[in-house]
Motif scaffolding. Structure first.
Motif, PDB file in Angstrom:
ATOM      1  N   LEU A   1      34.864 -64.814  60.312  1.00 32.68           N
ATOM      2  CA  LEU A   1      33.750 -65.322  60.167  1.00 32.68           C
ATOM      3  C   LEU A   1      33.428 -65.473  58.504  1.00 32.68           C
ATOM      4  CD1 LEU A   1      31.514 -63.982  62.846  1.00 32.68           C
ATOM      5  CD2 LEU A   1      32.622 -66.259  62.715  1.00 32.68           C
TER       6      LEU A   1
ATOM      7  N   HIS B   1      31.069 -66.268  55.629  1.00 31.24           N
ATOM      8  CA  HIS B   1      29.544 -66.387  55.380  1.00 31.24           C
ATOM      9  C   HIS B   1      29.537 -67.471  54.212  1.00 31.24           C
ATOM     10  CE1 HIS B   1      29.947 -64.031  51.454  1.00 31.24           C
ATOM     11  NE2 HIS B   1      30.640 -62.999  52.207  1.00 31.24           N
TER      12      HIS B   1
ATOM     13  N   ARG C   1      27.450 -63.071  66.033  1.00 34.38           N
ATOM     14  CA  ARG C   1      28.562 -61.955  65.954  1.00 34.38           C
ATOM     15  C   ARG C   1      28.782 -61.467  67.466  1.00 34.38           C
ATOM     16  NH1 ARG C   1      28.526 -57.074  61.990  1.00 34.38           N
ATOM     17  NH2 ARG C   1      29.922 -55.667  62.791  1.00 34.38           N
TER      18      ARG C   1
ATOM     19  N   TRP D   1      25.613 -63.696  60.056  1.00 33.72           N
ATOM     20  CA  TRP D   1      26.110 -64.209  61.165  1.00 33.72           C
ATOM     21  C   TRP D   1      25.622 -63.511  62.401  1.00 33.72           C
ATOM     22  CZ3 TRP D   1      29.100 -68.325  61.418  1.00 33.72           C
ATOM     23  CH2 TRP D   1      29.866 -68.783  60.353  1.00 33.72           C
TER      24      TRP D   1
END
Length: 260
Positions: A25, A27, A40, A36
């Motif tokens: 992931l 950002h 998440r 997130w």
């Protein structure tokens, strides 16, 4: 809990959660991996999620010299090799999407599938729905107050370094990235291009990104802005999971995909 990875370019902070196929992931600009939070846990239910913070963001220190997307893509490739240990899915939001595109171009061997959300491939003056909004952004101005608080609460460089880091990011937004449709056409990873219908990135630019990447699909979320993952986390999660776990379905009247 998080840890630092000693990468060649920068000492990089990251966190992990879940089990299964690896998923990074990535950002957005001036943000941390905390943004997130709404997605998440849901993504970690099916994947081993890695959440690195890029140079001059979050817990990761700044590095001498200007910030470039190319350097951050190089850091991400090194992270995949040394921490993840191989290829992974990349989900990038805003600046994180730019990094995902560059990694997919430079290191196709490290990218399984990609999702880019509110992502541009040209500098802000060419890609923002309202390019003038960049002129109102200054390190100490109200438009960046939220990001300044994030930085001051996490950065190992200390609050006094915020004006330096913010100025680097703003300069990067004005001049980068500089990809072309011909560059994007070389991307091999199946890519989901996602944006809000009222995104900071213009819909015309998002459509151009989608058209340039041959193995791509497009999702424009209704009643959504550049913050779609926060506004519609359940819908964004479903779209990401479907893209990562299923092949692109055949349609009854293919036009763009007919040659494939």
């Amino acid at each position: 809990m998080g840890a630092y990875a000693e990468l060649p370019g920068v000492r990089t902070w990251y966190e992990t959660e879940g089990g299964g196929d690896p998923l990074l992931l990535l950002h957005g600009g001036l943000s941390t991996n905390g943004t997130w939070g709404a997605l998440r846990a849901a993504l970690a239910a099916d994947h081993r999620v890695f959440l690195p913070e890029r140079r001059a963001h979050g817990h990761t220190p700044d590095v001498a010299g200007p910030l470039t997307y190319e350097d951050m893509a190089g850091d991400t490739a090194a992270f995949l090799e040394t921490v993840v240990g191989g290829p992974a899915h990349l989900v990038g939001w805003s600046d994180g999407g730019v990094v995902a595109l560059l990694v997919a171009l430079a290191r196709p061997d490290l990218v399984r599938k990609a999702v880019v959300i509110g992502t541009n491939f040209r500098p802000a003056p060419e890609s923002f729905a309202d390019p003038a909004m960049l002129d109102a952004m200054t390190p100490d101005g109200p438009d960046l107050a939220f990001f300044r608080e994030l930085y001051e609460s996490t950065s190992p460089d200390g609050p006094a370094h915020w004006p330096v880091a913010a100025a680097k990011v703003l300069r990067m937004w004005r001049t980068q990235p500089t990809l072309t449709p011909a560059d994007l056409a070389r991307i091999q990873a199946p890519t989901l291009v996602m944006a809000g219908d009222d995104d900071m990135i213009s819909l015309e630019h998002t459509a151009a990104l989608y058209r340039a990447i041959a193995p791509s699909t497009l999702a424009v979320l209704p009643a959504a802005s550049h913050l779609a993952p926060l506004e519609h986390p359940d819908l964004v999660h479903r779209l990401i999971l479907d893209h990562l776990t299923h092949p692109t379905p055949e349609t009854l009247l293919p036009l763009r995909r007919a040659s494939r």
